[in-house]
Write a protein that holds these residues in place. Structure first.
Motif, short mmCIF file in Angstrom:
data_model
loop_
_atom_site.label_atom_id
_atom_site.label_comp_id
_atom_site.label_asym_id
_atom_site.label_seq_id
_atom_site.Cartn_x
_atom_site.Cartn_y
_atom_site.Cartn_z
N LYS A 95 -113.85 131.88 76.66
CA LYS A 95 -114.57 130.75 76.24
C LYS A 95 -114.76 130.15 77.52
O LYS A 95 -115.79 129.51 77.89
CB LYS A 95 -113.78 130.00 75.05
N LYS A 96 -113.75 129.43 78.04
CA LYS A 96 -113.90 128.72 79.37
C LYS A 96 -114.69 129.22 80.53
O LYS A 96 -115.35 128.50 81.10
CB LYS A 96 -112.32 128.25 79.92
N PHE A 97 -114.42 130.21 81.01
CA PHE A 97 -115.22 131.06 81.79
C PHE A 97 -116.79 131.01 81.51
O PHE A 97 -117.66 130.67 82.22
CB PHE A 97 -114.90 132.57 81.90
N ALA A 101 -119.95 129.20 83.24
CA ALA A 101 -121.15 130.06 83.42
C ALA A 101 -122.41 129.61 82.95
O ALA A 101 -123.49 129.58 83.72
CB ALA A 101 -120.81 131.51 83.25
N LEU A 102 -122.44 129.31 81.73
CA LEU A 102 -123.60 128.81 81.07
C LEU A 102 -123.93 127.28 81.69
O LEU A 102 -125.19 126.84 81.52
CB LEU A 102 -123.56 128.78 79.51
N SER A 103 -123.12 126.50 81.99
CA SER A 103 -123.35 125.26 82.52
C SER A 103 -123.98 125.17 84.04
O SER A 103 -124.09 124.31 84.57
CB SER A 103 -122.10 124.47 82.47
N THR A 104 -123.83 126.24 84.58
CA THR A 104 -124.53 126.77 86.07
C THR A 104 -125.70 127.03 86.02
O THR A 104 -126.06 128.44 85.70
CB THR A 104 -123.28 127.59 86.92
N ALA A 159 -122.61 127.27 73.17
CA ALA A 159 -121.34 127.10 74.28
C ALA A 159 -121.12 125.77 74.48
O ALA A 159 -120.10 125.35 74.62
CB ALA A 159 -121.80 127.81 75.53
N GLN A 160 -122.05 124.90 74.50
CA GLN A 160 -121.80 123.35 74.92
C GLN A 160 -121.32 122.75 74.00
O GLN A 160 -120.29 121.79 74.19
CB GLN A 160 -123.16 122.68 75.27
N HIS A 161 -121.41 123.21 72.72
CA HIS A 161 -120.42 122.68 71.48
C HIS A 161 -119.14 123.36 71.45
O HIS A 161 -118.65 123.20 70.30
CB HIS A 161 -121.08 122.69 70.27
N GLY A 162 -118.72 123.95 72.34
CA GLY A 162 -117.30 124.43 72.64
C GLY A 162 -117.21 125.77 71.82
O GLY A 162 -116.03 126.21 71.73
N MET A 163 -118.47 126.53 71.38
CA MET A 163 -118.10 127.84 70.83
C MET A 163 -117.33 127.60 69.38
O MET A 163 -116.65 128.93 69.23
CB MET A 163 -117.80 128.94 71.63
N LYS A 164 -117.43 126.73 68.88
CA LYS A 164 -116.68 126.38 67.58
C LYS A 164 -117.17 127.14 66.24
O LYS A 164 -116.53 127.53 65.64
CB LYS A 164 -116.49 125.03 67.14
#
Length: 193
Positions: A95-97, A101-104, A159-164
């Protein structure tokens, strides 16, 4: 201790892979430098540049080597949703990676990599769905572009919502929107002969 130039390629790749995965758990790619990666990996600068042009080249190697098994599992009409689900489950496990990655954004980003892959996949699915329909390549490209951008935007939002949200449910919701719509679009754009 820094790993020497004569280190074998697999060891080098693994050291750099581990270092970048670890660093991107806490920091976005655009904040990392090659020096940060080298220090974390204990790899010499010359060893790094013998294999990679820059940090983006390394990241693209990671994207392709890590996601290829998932990507190829959904390379046909019958399995694309399963493969997409497996990819999202893998991303959730890292998740963190992948959030970093998606925020870049930009060239050589995971977003671009995923969009390009999905465009090619959707284009092949459309070709398969066309059957006897005659559809101009420009229209097929437009439809494939629309769906690839939509899928990536939804994955990025997830992903931006934390992959919940459970990937199985999330991909299921996407599939429900897509089923039948591609055929409808192909019918709309097909030419009668």
């Amino acid at each position: 201790m820094t790993i020497a130039i004569n280190q074998n390629e697999e060891e080098l790749e693994q050291c750099l892979f581990d270092a970048l995965m670890e660093l991107m758990r806490t920091m976005p790619l655009d904040k990392l430098t090659v020096n940060d990666i080298l220090k974390q990996a204990h790899v010499s600068r010359s060893s790094f540049y013998r294999r990679y042009q820059d940090k983006y080249d390394l990241v693209n190697w990671i994207y392709s080597s890590e996601t290829i098994p998932y990507m190829t599992s959904f390379s046909d009409k019958a399995h694309w949703a399963d493969g997409m689900c497996d990819l999202c489950l893998y991303m959730q496990q890292n998740k963190k990676f992948y959030i970093n990655a998606l925020s870049t954004p930009g060239q050589n980003s995971f977003q671009e990599y995923l969009t390009d892959f999905l465009f090619d996949l959707i284009l092949s699915l459309l070709d398969e769905l066309c059957g006897e329909r005659k559809v101009d390549q420009r229209d097929l490209d437009f439809i494939a572009n629309f769906y690839s951008l939509a899928f990536v935007a939804l994955v990025m939002q997830w992903a931006q919502h934390g992959m919940k949200e459970d990937p199985v449910e999330y991909v299921g919701r996407i599939t429900a929107l897509v089923d039948g719509n591609m055929l409808h679009e192909l019918d709309k754009y097909s030419t009668k002969e």
